[in-house]
Design a protein around this motif. Structure first.
Motif: not given
Length: 371
Positions: A308-320, A293-306
């Motif tokens: 890192v320690i949970k080894m989470i991957r955050i990725q964008g995906s556009y059209v196919g 999804g592309l909310p206008a003017g939005a930003y991504l935020k994530a807790p750095v500690f979690e």
């Protein structure tokens, strides 16, 4: 078989200025160039992207063209004006350019968001043509599918099998392909859990079905009894979390998985910013958050500690890409995908936009260009 009769004028919905309104009027029918086809659009889905095109609140063209070319981004570049919106058009090829040999007059074809690309850049050569620095975008930089006859590059039109219902497949041409691509990018495996955020909307309703068809277990996140019933009774979601009534969304989503660790994947197709800030909190360790999804003017935020320690991957995906498109259409052809949709006339587009503004749409609206 005689060539189809092509009129000189057609009905279309045209944006004359940023912010709208759309103007339902007659405009000329264009002729295809050497590498193009002319598609008689029978039905066109209405996507939230089309509303962004009306409002002019996306910097998409500038972001792609300047970032990929390593130039300073200019966020003020406007969309094409006047503009015919739309990018989920299903119809019949009625004319083709002299260089087109692999698409025939009479074929069913779909006009997608990516109307054309250069086919020669590094991205195009690696099947990442959506990242081409010189894209033609239907209903954004070139006229789209809210008209009866639409031009598209032959290399990029979707090949639709003749047994497919053109009204029913229209939403697949953007929403379906996009969420299918996101699920592929996530690497989710059969038997794992995917949380679909915005599960009751146009993209989300298809994401639920593609996930289920791929053997993935679905947790729907949205709000309202109608969307809950649709997700659990029609779309195959095993659980539903209402973000408006939940007092602890993170805990409720995690509880929806048997071990309480949360989903393996989060697919974000929401149209506002807050869900993008929460996903990293409830996805399980080594989980993946896919932003679509592309909310206008939005930003991504994530807790750095979690993160890192949970080894989470955050990725964008556009059209196919073109291959993703053919695979997504094959799921539909096999009867595994049935997009919830309502058909209204092309003349009623403004009413659909009004309902989008109010957040009152479950599933997808499809425009019948004959009325």
């Amino acid at each position: 078989m005689s060539a189809p009769q092509i009129p000189s004028e057609q009905w279309a919905q045209v944006i004359e200025k940023t912010g709208g309104p759309v103007d339902y009027k007659k405009i000329p029918v264009q002729k295809p160039g050497p590498d193009e086809v002319l598609v008689n659009i029978k039905f066109s889905g209405v996507c939230h992207t089309d509303l962004h095109a009306v409002n002019g609140d996306w910097p998409l063209v500038s972001t792609l063209s300047h970032t990929l070319l390593r130039k300073p981004t200019n966020y003020s570049q406007p969309t094409k004006l006047p503009l015919v919106g739309g990018h989920e058009g299903a119809g019949i090829v009625v004319a083709r350019g002299d260089l087109v040999t692999d698409v025939q007059v009479g074929d069913y074809a779909g006009v997608k968001w990516l109307n054309g690309s250069c086919l020669s850049c590094d991205f195009c050569q690696q099947a990442d043509e959506p990242l081409c620095p010189k894209p033609l975008l239907s209903g954004y930089t070139v006229d789209g599918t809210f008209q009866q006859y639409c031009i598209a590059k032959a290399a990029h039109v979707a090949r639709i099998p003749k047994e497919c219902d053109l009204a029913a497949i229209a939403p697949v041409l953007c929403a379906g392909i996009t969420v299918y691509k996101g699920l592929k990018e996530s690497g989710v495996k059969p038997g794992q859990f995917a949380a679909i955020v915005g599960a009751g909307g146009g993209l989300g309703s298809l994401a639920c079905q593609y996930a289920k068809a791929m053997g993935v277990r679905v947790i729907g996140i949205d709000t309202g009894a109608d969307k809950q019933n649709m997700c659990t009774q029609q779309l195959g979601a095993e659980a539903f979390v209402d973000f408006a009534t939940s007092t602890n969304l993170v805990a409720d989503v995690q509880k929806a998985t048997p071990d309480g660790l949360g989903p393996h994947v989060v697919i974000l197709v929401a149209v506002n910013e807050k869900p993008f800030q929460q996903a990293a909190e409830y996805v399980r360790p080594r989980g993946t958050v896919i932003c679509i999804g592309l909310p206008a003017g939005a930003y991504l935020k994530a807790p750095v500690f979690e993160t890192v320690i949970k080894m989470i991957r955050i990725q964008g995906s556009y059209v196919g890409n073109r291959k993703d498109s053919s695979e997504a259409i094959e799921f539909f052809r096999r009867g595994l995908i049935k997009a919830p949709f309502q058909v209204v006339g092309l003349s009623e587009l403004q009413t659909v936009y009004d309902k989008m503004h109010a957040g009152a749409i479950a599933g997808r609206y499809v425009l019948d260009t004959s009325r």
